[in-house]
Design an enzyme around this catalytic site. Sequence first.
Site, short mmCIF file in Angstrom:
data_model
loop_
_atom_site.label_atom_id
_atom_site.label_comp_id
_atom_site.label_asym_id
_atom_site.label_seq_id
_atom_site.Cartn_x
_atom_site.Cartn_y
_atom_site.Cartn_z
N CYS A 143 45.03 10.03 -11.00
CA CYS A 143 46.11 9.90 -11.98
C CYS A 143 45.51 9.87 -13.38
O CYS A 143 44.33 9.58 -13.58
CB CYS A 143 46.88 8.61 -11.70
N CYS A 183 51.56 8.12 -8.70
CA CYS A 183 50.47 7.16 -8.72
C CYS A 183 50.91 5.84 -8.09
O CYS A 183 51.95 5.28 -8.46
CB CYS A 183 49.99 6.92 -10.15
N CYS A 206 45.93 7.68 -15.44
CA CYS A 206 45.53 6.31 -15.74
C CYS A 206 44.14 6.00 -15.18
O CYS A 206 43.57 4.94 -15.44
CB CYS A 206 46.55 5.31 -15.21
N ASP A 244 44.37 25.69 -11.34
CA ASP A 244 44.30 25.16 -9.98
C ASP A 244 44.83 26.21 -9.02
O ASP A 244 45.93 26.76 -9.23
CB ASP A 244 45.13 23.88 -9.88
N ASP A 281 50.18 20.11 -8.18
CA ASP A 281 49.27 21.19 -8.59
C ASP A 281 49.06 21.20 -10.09
O ASP A 281 47.97 21.55 -10.57
CB ASP A 281 49.81 22.54 -8.12
N GLU A 327 38.02 25.46 -10.43
CA GLU A 327 37.25 24.69 -9.46
C GLU A 327 36.56 25.60 -8.45
O GLU A 327 36.96 26.73 -8.24
CB GLU A 327 38.16 23.70 -8.73
N CYS A 341 50.38 3.01 -11.24
CA CYS A 341 51.22 2.97 -12.46
C CYS A 341 52.57 3.65 -12.28
O CYS A 341 53.44 3.54 -13.16
CB CYS A 341 50.47 3.58 -13.64
#
Length: 353
Positions: A310, A327, A312, A173, A337, A256, A330
């Site tokens: 997240c 999050c 989750c 990243d 990062d 990315e 959760c």
Amino acid sequence: MPTITLRLELHKPTKVKQEMYERMTEVNTEFANWLLNHPELNQATSKIFKEFSSQRFPSAIVNQTIREVKSQKKKQKAKTFQKRWCCFNNQNLKIVKKGDFYTVAFPTLEKKIGVPVVVRPYQQTWLDRIIDGTAKQGTATLYKKKKKKKWYVAIPITFEVKQRKETNVMGVDLGLRYIAVASVGTKSLFFKGNPCAFIRRRYAALRRRLGKAKKLHMIRKNGDKESRWMKDMNHKISRQIVRFALANGVGVIRMEDLAGIRKRAASAKEAGRSLHSWAFHQLQTMIAYKAEMSGIRVEWVNPTYTSQTCKCGHREKENRNGIHFKCKKCGYTIHADLNGAINIAKAISGLSA
């Protein structure tokens, strides 16, 4: 196959030879511009040079210039080339090793001559690979660095690399507060942006002072110095990232797309704001080619929602606050990062086309 370019400095060419290289460049540029408007360019051969001039000029350069003008005519927005350096394909430029010294031989206005070159230790390995046939030599370019007033030969080299069989995937990243964060499994590597931002601010302050003093030459000189410093930093960061990948059994590095990276700074107070002009694309390119040279495959990921999602699966903008990720569903917390690097490794938004 990966490609690198060796830039070899010609070893103390005489004034006569330098003047000849200058003349070759002038003739080649004039010829290239003449070709741009020639109605029979697509059918041109080396014989067409006689229509342009009666002077002697190496057919090897003529043929290469014709090929390049043909391929670039559609892309050439300007009506003229400002400069067309002389180029030589792998049949017309030969690398020879004599003892511990190397020479490159190429056609000139007089004859094909062997010119000694300055070879750095890391370049010697690649030249030896060209000579023994384990690396393929591309079209070389004879050019001069205006500021240094030195002549160079740039030689592209392609070579085969065995792909690594490891299956681990690493995500990288890129950002402002942290220039790069790499993640593979439970291990991570951080590169803080603050030290670099501090140096960038010093350069910016110096430019302002020089601007007020109207010292434009010094502004350009310091701008070049800053660019070299940034390039050196990117080399160091990319080298460490690839070494980290090799040490952790990585077979694939995912990064990315860079669209929108400069919009991440929310305000002028952000610590990394002076990194807005950081050469992120250069850094990615360096990571990519160093990875490919090591047999690591590189994949590009759609960056959408990588910083907001997240583990989750819950996604919302409020999950991230600066470098903090928590999050809202959760309660999971992690460095923002690092979370982005993990999501990039997973390619949660899919691979780019």
